[in-house]
Enzyme design. Structure first.
Site, mmCIF file in Angstrom:
data_model
loop_
_atom_site.group_PDB
_atom_site.id
_atom_site.type_symbol
_atom_site.label_atom_id
_atom_site.label_comp_id
_atom_site.label_asym_id
_atom_site.label_seq_id
_atom_site.Cartn_x
_atom_site.Cartn_y
_atom_site.Cartn_z
ATOM 1 N N ASP A 191 24.997 -26.246 4.225
ATOM 2 C CA ASP A 191 25.811 -27.470 4.191
ATOM 3 C C ASP A 191 27.104 -27.296 4.981
ATOM 4 O O ASP A 191 27.746 -28.286 5.349
ATOM 5 C CB ASP A 191 26.157 -27.852 2.753
ATOM 6 N N GLU A 215 7.200 -5.173 1.171
ATOM 7 C CA GLU A 215 7.159 -4.295 2.335
ATOM 8 C C GLU A 215 8.423 -4.516 3.176
ATOM 9 O O GLU A 215 9.300 -5.309 2.825
ATOM 10 C CB GLU A 215 5.914 -4.563 3.191
ATOM 11 N N ARG A 264 4.766 -14.397 16.518
ATOM 12 C CA ARG A 264 5.982 -14.056 15.791
ATOM 13 C C ARG A 264 7.021 -13.639 16.827
ATOM 14 O O ARG A 264 6.714 -12.911 17.771
ATOM 15 C CB ARG A 264 5.713 -12.917 14.802
ATOM 16 N N ASP A 316 8.468 -7.728 13.526
ATOM 17 C CA ASP A 316 9.033 -6.582 12.808
ATOM 18 C C ASP A 316 10.194 -5.952 13.582
ATOM 19 O O ASP A 316 10.237 -4.739 13.811
ATOM 20 C CB ASP A 316 7.954 -5.514 12.573
ATOM 21 N N ASN A 327 -1.013 -4.944 -3.026
ATOM 22 C CA ASN A 327 -1.209 -4.447 -1.659
ATOM 23 C C ASN A 327 -0.196 -3.360 -1.318
ATOM 24 O O ASN A 327 -0.518 -2.371 -0.671
ATOM 25 C CB ASN A 327 -1.103 -5.592 -0.653
#
Length: 464
Positions: free
Chosen positions: A362, A206, A304, A29, A168
């Site tokens: 590309d 979110e 992450r 995050d 959610n």
């Protein structure tokens, strides 16, 4: 370090920027804020979910090695006692603010949004004061607060679970009140996750973030579960429209940034935006993982990591995020000097020069050390890793490296000052000295410099 490959050149291409990914391991995050003091400030979620960290540097790449300070720790009981998530740092009215989400020590999933304030010039010093919870119309799961100014008005964006809607989290916007931890007036629901790519694993919208360019507001958000399904969506509004009207915003029907198997990047999301050191390139800051499969709950997987790459702009003024590029140095585009807006790209493996390239990848290449040895460079395809721009029968192709000395030589070039002059670059063949990469009749060739201005224009590129 960040390498400036050439001085700013032709006006039709923003200068290349190069960074090395990942920028920070085990930091999710991510939020990078460039301040007027010449520093970039970086904060992110730590895998222990127990503290807020901050680092600063004068360059983006410098954040990778900058010392990290803990500016706040979770409470040992009650509110703000668990799941310290997604901090963002902003400078508002002469003070620093950090927005973050937190659960209770005795109810870890009672996630709400909170704000810290610091009046020091350097937020790594001074005292962080808790300004409490951001009150919204419902006392429900809420997170990912961010703020932006449009038309002289400051707004708050966030994600929340709304009673009566079986998702959610949805995205909401409201005008900020008299201070940066209150909202005032109506709250507007901007989007509900309903499309297939927004509802994989969980129904999630979110992590909103706003980029303002070309007379429009571009609002990215993250969708679906936080595993390889995680991706970015996009809402777009006119800069002159009222952002509090849901009808001002148009949702893109497909994700604008998603997992990519070829580059081994999975679950890209929860982004922010910043700007390059020279002020000429918008940068996408995000997290992802280098592997697809996760054992157990993705929230318990610590890997992450924070990454950054350039945002490109289409001729119609909309952003093109491309694909999450491979780890290592970020890519460049070879923009034609004499055909503004046209880029070198591969099409059925043949190298061509075209405008408005789709897909963007590309036309993206990583400038790496020459396959034939020192003193040269090679251009590796972004969306076909292991494939390189090489010449064959004087034609330029993008082909898989076969390990031969001939291929290595054919795919190696000496980077020269542009034949067309300052601000450009030309690429001279290693095994055919005096021959350069150039475009002709829409295709790319390796041909001998004949000294003409036409040749030199077609053999010169601006690295974007």
């Amino acid at each position: 370090m960040t390498a400036n490959l050439l001085s700013p050149g032709a006006a039709h291409a923003s200068p290349a920027v190069q960074y090395t990914n990942p920028l920070a391991a085990q930091r999710a995050d991510p939020h990078i804020f460039r301040h007027t003091d010449g520093y970039y400030y970086f904060t992110a979620t730590v895998p222990e979910y127990d503290r807020i960290v901050l680092r600063r540097a004068t360059t983006i790449q410098g954040l990778a090695s900058a010392p990290e300070s803990v500016i706040w720790r979770r409470h040992t009981s009650g509110e703000m006692g668990a799941h310290i998530w997604a901090p963002e740092i902003h400078f508002i009215n002469g003070k620093w603010y950090v927005y973050f989400a937190a659960g209770r020590a005795d109810d870890v999933w009672r996630i709400r949004m909170y704000v810290l304030e610091n009046a020091a010039a350097n937020p790594l010093t001074g005292t962080w004061t808790e300004r409490g919870r951001i009150a919204t119309p419902w006392d429900t799961f809420s997170l990912d607060a961010t703020t932006f100014v449009a038309g002289g008005v400051r707004y708050l964006l966030w994600a929340q679970q709304e009673p009566g809607i079986a998702t959610n989290s949805n995205l909401y916007i409201a005008r900020m009140g008299a201070n940066p931890w209150t909202i005032t007036g109506p709250t507007t629901r901007l989007t509900v996750p309903a499309l297939a790519w927004e509802t994989r694993g969980y129904k999630v919208a979110e992590g909103p973030s706003v980029l303002q360019r070309n007379g429009r507001l571009f609002l990215t958000y993250s969708a679906s579960a936080t595993d390889a399904n995680y991706c970015l969506g996009l809402l777009t509004a006119s800069a002159t429209a009222d952002p509090l009207q849901a009808s001002s915003w148009t949702k893109s029907q497909n994700p604008v940034f998603a997992s990519n198997t070829a580059t081994s990047q999975y679950g890209p999301g929860h982004n922010s935006f910043t700007i390059s050191e020279d002020g000429q390139s918008d940068l996408l800051v995000y997290h992802d993982r280098s592997y697809r499969d996760i054992s157990g709950d993705p929230l318990n997987d610590p890997n992450r990591r924070t990454r950054v790459q350039k945002v490109y702009w289409r001729a119609d003024g909309t952003p093109d995020f491309g694909i999450p590029v491979a780890d290592g140095v970020t890519p460049v585009r070879l923009m034609s000097y004499d055909t503004p807006g046209a880029a070198v790209r591969h099409w059925n493996y043949r190298a061509r020069v075209e405008s408005n390239v789709t897909p963007l990848a590309d036309s993206q290449f990583r400038l790496v050390g020459g396959l034939s040895g020192s003193g040269a460079v090679s251009l590796e395809s972004v969306n076909f890793p292991g494939y390189y721009l090489r010449h064959r029968n004087h034609e330029a192709w993008v082909e898989r490296r076969d390990g031969s000395a001939l291929f290595a030589a054919d795919a190696s070039f000496v980077r020269r000052g542009g034949l067309a002059g300052a601000g450009t670059v030309s690429l001279e063949s290693v095994n055919f000295p005096g021959y350069y990469l150039r475009h002709r009749a829409g295709e790319v060739w390796v041909e001998r410099d004949d000294g003409s201005s036409a040749f030199r224009g077609s053999a010169s590129f601006v690295l974007e």
